[in-house]
Design a protein around this motif. Structure first.
Motif, PDB file in Angstrom:
ATOM      1  N   ASN A  72      22.201 -33.750  61.527  1.00 44.00           N
ATOM      2  CA  ASN A  72      21.253 -32.584  62.076  1.00 44.00           C
ATOM      3  C   ASN A  72      21.049 -32.501  63.610  1.00 44.00           C
ATOM      4  OD1 ASN A  72      20.510 -31.662  59.547  1.00 44.00           O
ATOM      5  ND2 ASN A  72      18.666 -33.309  59.431  1.00 44.00           N
ATOM      6  N   GLU A  98      21.846 -29.027  65.462  1.00 45.00           N
ATOM      7  CA  GLU A  98      21.039 -28.459  66.245  1.00 45.00           C
ATOM      8  C   GLU A  98      21.316 -28.288  67.649  1.00 45.00           C
ATOM      9  OE1 GLU A  98      17.005 -30.277  65.884  1.00 45.00           O
ATOM     10  OE2 GLU A  98      17.083 -29.967  63.923  1.00 45.00           O
ATOM     11  N   THR A 110       8.825 -35.448  62.943  1.00 47.38           N
ATOM     12  CA  THR A 110       7.550 -34.926  62.459  1.00 47.38           C
ATOM     13  C   THR A 110       7.684 -34.367  61.048  1.00 47.38           C
ATOM     14  OG1 THR A 110       7.480 -33.153  63.817  1.00 47.38           O
ATOM     15  CG2 THR A 110       6.262 -35.045  64.705  1.00 47.38           C
ATOM     16  N   GLU A 111       8.635 -33.941  60.704  1.00 40.21           N
ATOM     17  CA  GLU A 111       8.952 -33.178  59.527  1.00 40.21           C
ATOM     18  C   GLU A 111       9.079 -33.912  58.362  1.00 40.21           C
ATOM     19  OE1 GLU A 111      11.863 -29.703  58.019  1.00 40.21           O
ATOM     20  OE2 GLU A 111      12.578 -31.505  58.754  1.00 40.21           O
ATOM     21  N   ARG A 156      13.718 -33.243  63.486  1.00 41.09           N
ATOM     22  CA  ARG A 156      12.394 -33.333  63.913  1.00 41.09           C
ATOM     23  C   ARG A 156      11.709 -34.416  63.115  1.00 41.09           C
ATOM     24  NH1 ARG A 156      12.789 -28.061  64.673  1.00 41.09           N
ATOM     25  NH2 ARG A 156      12.187 -27.240  62.725  1.00 41.09           N
ATOM     26  N   HIS A 199      13.254 -35.490  72.497  1.00 39.27           N
ATOM     27  CA  HIS A 199      12.750 -36.702  71.901  1.00 39.27           C
ATOM     28  C   HIS A 199      13.384 -36.833  70.371  1.00 39.27           C
ATOM     29  CE1 HIS A 199      10.387 -33.374  70.205  1.00 39.27           C
ATOM     30  NE2 HIS A 199      10.138 -34.082  69.015  1.00 39.27           N
ATOM     31  N   ILE A 200      14.132 -35.705  69.948  1.00 36.75           N
ATOM     32  CA  ILE A 200      14.785 -35.727  68.646  1.00 36.75           C
ATOM     33  C   ILE A 200      16.227 -36.303  68.705  1.00 36.75           C
ATOM     34  CG2 ILE A 200      13.373 -33.938  67.774  1.00 36.75           C
ATOM     35  CD1 ILE A 200      16.074 -32.403  67.699  1.00 36.75           C
ATOM     36  N   TYR A 201      16.815 -36.527  70.066  1.00 31.29           N
ATOM     37  CA  TYR A 201      18.282 -37.036  69.914  1.00 31.29           C
ATOM     38  C   TYR A 201      18.442 -38.350  70.260  1.00 31.29           C
ATOM     39  CZ  TYR A 201      18.784 -31.811  70.317  1.00 31.29           C
ATOM     40  OH  TYR A 201      18.730 -30.608  70.124  1.00 31.29           O
ATOM     41  N   LYS A 206      11.175 -43.067  64.662  1.00 30.67           N
ATOM     42  CA  LYS A 206      11.108 -42.416  65.903  1.00 30.67           C
ATOM     43  C   LYS A 206      12.590 -43.085  66.986  1.00 30.67           C
ATOM     44  CE  LYS A 206       7.179 -40.516  65.114  1.00 30.67           C
ATOM     45  NZ  LYS A 206       6.686 -41.242  63.921  1.00 30.67           N
ATOM     46  N   LYS A 222      16.160 -33.339  54.361  1.00 30.10           N
ATOM     47  CA  LYS A 222      15.767 -33.200  55.732  1.00 30.10           C
ATOM     48  C   LYS A 222      16.621 -32.371  56.261  1.00 30.10           C
ATOM     49  CE  LYS A 222      13.660 -35.160  59.125  1.00 30.10           C
ATOM     50  NZ  LYS A 222      12.349 -35.326  59.476  1.00 30.10           N
ATOM     51  N   GLN A 280      14.469 -30.129  72.623  1.00 28.99           N
ATOM     52  CA  GLN A 280      13.651 -31.160  72.236  1.00 28.99           C
ATOM     53  C   GLN A 280      14.187 -32.460  72.548  1.00 28.99           C
ATOM     54  OE1 GLN A 280      13.246 -29.350  68.460  1.00 28.99           O
ATOM     55  NE2 GLN A 280      11.079 -29.213  68.929  1.00 28.99           N
ATOM     56  N   THR A 293      16.198 -30.763  59.583  1.00 25.33           N
ATOM     57  CA  THR A 293      16.042 -30.830  61.127  1.00 25.33           C
ATOM     58  C   THR A 293      16.056 -32.146  61.445  1.00 25.33           C
ATOM     59  OG1 THR A 293      13.604 -31.039  61.246  1.00 25.33           O
ATOM     60  CG2 THR A 293      14.760 -28.620  60.737  1.00 25.33           C
TER      61      THR A 293
END
Length: 451
Positions: free
Chosen positions: A110, A114, A177-178, A175, A4-6, A27, A171, A2, A173
């Motif tokens: 995180n 991950e 969105t979480e 992500r 977009h999370i890095y 973001k 928190k 994913q 993860t």
């Protein structure tokens, strides 16, 4: 993966730390690079501006270590600092930097955890040790950030008494969105202890830099946590094995005439970390509490090493283990001695606890003048060690945390009083103002506010 999370090597803008969006909503920029290698992940955790800085320090300003008269108070740059010193909560008082800075560390941790999970099956045997060290470090940084947050934004935890009270969002993860709600205090501390215990399993015994955690560092933080929770046997056992992790400074070898007498990265520093910078940390009018000033005996070198007495009317602090204006917030050997001494005393080993305390104090007094402290009861010994914590750990975040835990014991509960502008301000033990408010932007998005 994913993507977009890095985030890699880029310090988030000041707007992230101090802006009007909640950090849990931030973001990552689309242009940021995905970490692909162990070197990339190490670089993330080596970003000292993020991972070794901005430890919450408003508790110090609210504590009884600090004293200022009206001119010093009026000279504080931020209303947030003025309100904190007087324990006020009016005028839209918010604590944003402490919240966002800690969750930024959580986010970096995180990301690393991950990515390491994705790499676990393909990492080579030669790189397995590095993979483990990185996992341990990320777990340590996440656990320590959660520990900072819960001691600022939640009640002091009393296991079995207030388990179900609000803790912090966990928190877990990267992500964006979480958006977890607030866990309970029991859940929060279970997560912190779990992160630190896992970190101990993966971390090496030594690290190549004091900015990087190792096994003794994680054990030290866990010892502190167990002391704060009243798990004294655990605190004793963990800290006993760590008293040889460094070498105590002999204050006879320091020059009290130096502007900053305690050397940077000295032999007592096990892990380097710095408190967030506020205007009060470099004000020449922010003083050491006069009661504390008077507590150092004439032959106690800390009275000359820690206190700047050039102006007898305004005695300031100069003894930071950072060797400059920054305030030390890391892990050091002298605090481990104090943890071990108190834990021994509280578990009935008065002689052992006093021996550990006297070993530390002998290094603080003029050579040949120290008379060991003697105590025949737990109460007397405890009074000694708690006073020495104040004198030894001067101007560190720990005093605020000690006030919070000791307020649960009527014998050591403290009512704080300030006089300012003809008004008297009081902070009673157990007052809701021992908990700082959650940033309003998070509340506006559904998070429960503190009372």
């Amino acid at each position: 993966m994913q993507k977009h999370i890095y985030i890699l090597l880029t310090i988030l803008s000041a707007g992230v730390l101090m802006g009007c969006e909640g950090y849990l909503d931030q973001k990552p920029r689309k242009s940021l690079v995905v970490p692909e290698t162990l070197d990339d992940l190490q670089a993330l955790l080596d970003n000292a501006v993020i991972m070794n800085s901005n430890v919450p320090g408003l508790g110090l300003l609210a504590s009884d270590d600090v004293f200022m008269e009206e001119a010093g108070w009026a000279g504080l740059f931020a209303e947030m600092e003025q309100q904190t010193y007087l324990w006020r909560r009016d005028g839209g008082f918010e604590v944003i930097g402490e919240w966002n800075g800690a969750y930024q560390k959580v986010f970096y941790s995180n990301v690393v955890l991950e990515r390491l999970h994705e790499m676990e099956e393909v990492v080579s045997a030669n790189e397995r040790g590095r993979w483990m060290a990185l996992k341990g470090a990320a777990l340590f940084f996440r656990g320590s950030a959660f520990y900072d947050l819960v001691r600022i934004f939640a009640q002091a935890y009393q296991p079995g008494v207030n388990d179900s009270e609000m803790g912090i969002p966990l928190k877990l993860t990267a992500r964006v969105t979480e958006r977890p709600g607030r866990a309970t205090l029991e859940e929060t501390y279970k997560q912190i202890i779990g992160d630190l215990n896992q970190a101990i399993e993966f971390l090496p015994v030594t690290a190549s830099s004091l900015n990087r955690p190792n096994k003794p560092v994680a054990e030290s933080l866990l010892a502190d946590l167990h002391l704060q929770l009243g798990n004294y046997s655990m605190a004793r056992d963990l800290s006993s094995s760590l008293l040889q992790a460094g070498t105590l400074l002999d204050f006879n070898e320091l020059n009290p005439e130096d502007p900053f007498p305690v050397p940077f990265l000295n032999s007592e520093v096990l892990f380097q970390s710095v408190m967030a910078v506020y205007s009060f940390t470099f004000s020449s009018l922010v003083q050491v509490n006069p009661i504390l000033q008077a507590s150092y005996a004439a032959n106690d070198l800390r009275g000359r090493i820690f206190l700047n007495r050039q102006n007898p009317q305004v005695v300031t602090f100069k003894g930071s283990y950072c060797g400059n204006f920054d305030y030390f917030a890391g892990i050091s050997l002298n605090e481990l001695y104090l943890i071990n001494s108190e834990a021994r005393i509280r578990t009935g080993d008065v002689a052992g606890g006093m021996e550990v305390l006297n070993t530390l104090l002998e290094k603080r007094f003029e050579a040949g003048t120290f008379q060991p402290l003697e105590a025949s009861s737990v109460a007397t010994a405890l009074a000694f060690v708690l006073m020495e914590r104040r004198k030894e750990l001067l101007f560190r975040p720990s005093r605020w945390y000690d006030l919070r835990r000791l307020n649960n014991d009527s014998e050591y509960a403290t009512t704080l009083v300030r006089e300012m502008g003809g008004n008297t301000y009081i902070l009673a033990p157990g007052d809701n103002r021992y908990v700082f408010p959650i940033p309003q932007v998070e509340v506006d998005q559904g998070m429960k506010q503190n009372p």
